[in-house]
Scaffold this motif. Structure first.
Motif, mmCIF file in Angstrom:
data_model
loop_
_atom_site.group_PDB
_atom_site.id
_atom_site.type_symbol
_atom_site.label_atom_id
_atom_site.label_comp_id
_atom_site.label_asym_id
_atom_site.label_seq_id
_atom_site.Cartn_x
_atom_site.Cartn_y
_atom_site.Cartn_z
ATOM 1 N N UNK A 1 -0.531 -11.044 -1.687
ATOM 2 C CA UNK A 1 -0.375 -9.402 -1.774
ATOM 3 C C UNK A 1 -1.766 -8.936 -1.373
ATOM 4 N N UNK A 2 -1.641 -8.130 -0.363
ATOM 5 C CA UNK A 2 -3.145 -7.299 -0.218
ATOM 6 C C UNK A 2 -2.708 -5.927 0.027
ATOM 7 N N UNK A 3 -3.880 -5.304 -0.535
ATOM 8 C CA UNK A 3 -4.004 -3.817 -0.840
ATOM 9 C C UNK A 3 -3.132 -3.181 -1.933
ATOM 10 N N UNK A 4 -3.511 -1.998 -2.059
ATOM 11 C CA UNK A 4 -3.143 -1.265 -3.276
ATOM 12 C C UNK A 4 -1.419 -0.477 -2.878
ATOM 13 N N UNK A 5 -0.628 -0.961 -3.684
ATOM 14 C CA UNK A 5 0.629 -0.291 -3.100
ATOM 15 C C UNK A 5 1.289 0.683 -4.253
ATOM 16 N N UNK A 6 1.509 1.777 -3.350
ATOM 17 C CA UNK A 6 2.258 2.976 -4.191
ATOM 18 C C UNK A 6 3.540 3.126 -3.705
ATOM 19 N N UNK A 7 4.472 2.918 -4.656
ATOM 20 C CA UNK A 7 5.866 3.493 -4.535
ATOM 21 C C UNK A 7 6.135 4.683 -5.135
ATOM 22 N N UNK A 8 6.768 5.712 -4.552
ATOM 23 C CA UNK A 8 7.080 7.108 -5.149
ATOM 24 C C UNK A 8 8.546 7.375 -4.905
ATOM 25 N N UNK B 1 -5.667 8.969 4.859
ATOM 26 C CA UNK B 1 -4.741 8.681 5.950
ATOM 27 C C UNK B 1 -5.353 7.449 6.813
ATOM 28 N N UNK B 2 -6.764 7.524 6.995
ATOM 29 C CA UNK B 2 -7.290 6.474 7.628
ATOM 30 C C UNK B 2 -7.131 5.151 6.868
ATOM 31 N N UNK B 3 -7.368 5.361 5.782
ATOM 32 C CA UNK B 3 -7.309 4.110 4.622
ATOM 33 C C UNK B 3 -5.766 3.349 4.733
ATOM 34 N N UNK B 4 -4.829 4.527 5.048
ATOM 35 C CA UNK B 4 -3.204 4.089 4.970
ATOM 36 C C UNK B 4 -3.163 3.294 6.274
ATOM 37 N N UNK B 5 -3.677 3.725 7.434
ATOM 38 C CA UNK B 5 -3.605 3.192 8.861
ATOM 39 C C UNK B 5 -4.171 1.719 8.646
ATOM 40 N N UNK B 6 -5.419 1.588 7.848
ATOM 41 C CA UNK B 6 -6.042 0.409 8.113
ATOM 42 C C UNK B 6 -5.344 -0.591 7.100
#
Ligand code: SAH
Length: 228
Positions: free
Chosen positions: A1-8, A26-31
């Motif tokens: 798994x990579x990156x921080x995952x947020x479920x809402x 938003x930039x970090x979301x795209x990356x």
């Protein structure tokens, strides 16, 4: 798994990513530094009208989100192996602090439930081990703006999101103090000059001045922080 995952979990998935689709977050979301998955609680609603709420037991105004509906929505998103905290945005919750934000940011992600109406059936809080988090002593019409606040605070701390790590460490609350005042060009504006010391080039003196200003401001505005 990579990156921080947020479920809402929300009744208004269109509110996401909202403001978090722009700027740093938003930039970090795209990356792919983090990911955001908004789930419509109504997908688990009951009957033809996909009802998610009902009248409060004992009477009174408003509606309450049903435990069975909310649990079904949550169970479709997390399983027993999922160790992420399950946060319920709620004015009754633990007031959000930078320390809590740092703790969440250090984990693998968060699951956030946004309440609406009068809130959620009490039984689902214990039944699904939800941790109530408040963003302050006032009432919003729903948990979504609170979730956006919480995620904004978390995402800026994720590795690589802020340009310079120092600009995070100096911030208000990171050291238990409010931040010192900032100045930039022009050197004089409407008869007010930038404090000489900041233009002196003496880094030790500047650091001392900033620490003193920080202390003064904190004592004036937030004596509660000084006590801590
Ligand atoms: N009847 C509740 C308020 C419900 S407000 C009470 O008096 O405690 C509707 C929803 O908005 C809540 O379920 C919660 O998810 C969200 N909300 C409102 N104020 C909030 C706050 N200060 N912090 C976090 N979430 C909040």
């Amino acid at each position: 798994m990579s990156g921080f995952r947020a479920d809402v979990l929300t009744l208004f998935p269109d509110m996401f990513p909202g403001a978090l689709g722009l700027s740093l977050a938003g930039e970090a979301l795209k990356q792919g530094t983090w990911s955001l998955h908004a789930h419509d609680i109504r997908d688990h609603g009951l009957g033809k009208h996909r009802a998610v709420d009902d009248t409060p037991a004992g009477g009174g105004a408003g509606m309450v989100i049903r435990a069975d509906v909310l649990a079904a929505s949550l169970d479709s998103v997390v399983d027993a192996q999922d160790r992420r905290p399950r946060l319920l945005m709620s004015p009754r919750g633990k007031p959000l602090t930078q320390e809590m934000v740092r703790h969440f940011a250090a984990g693998e992600g968060v699951v956030i439930i946004c309440g609406r109406f009068e809130g959620v059936d009490e039984r689902v809080i214990e039944g699904r081990n939800l941790q109530e988090v408040s963003i302050g002593d006032y009432i919003l019409s729903g948990g979504e703006p609170a979730a956006l606040v919480l995620l904004d605070a978390i995402v800026r701390l994720l590795p690589g999101v802020m340009g310079k790590t120092e600009s995070g460490e100096d911030e208000s609350f990171e050291n238990g103090l409010l931040e010192y005042p900032h100045y930039t060009r022009p050197r004089e504006w409407e008869g007010q000059a930038i404090p000489d010391i900041l233009l002196s080039g003496d880094h030790k003196k500047i650091a001392e001045w900033r620490r003193a200003e920080s202390g003064k401001l904190t004592k004036e505005r937030r004596p509660d922080l000084v006590k801590k």
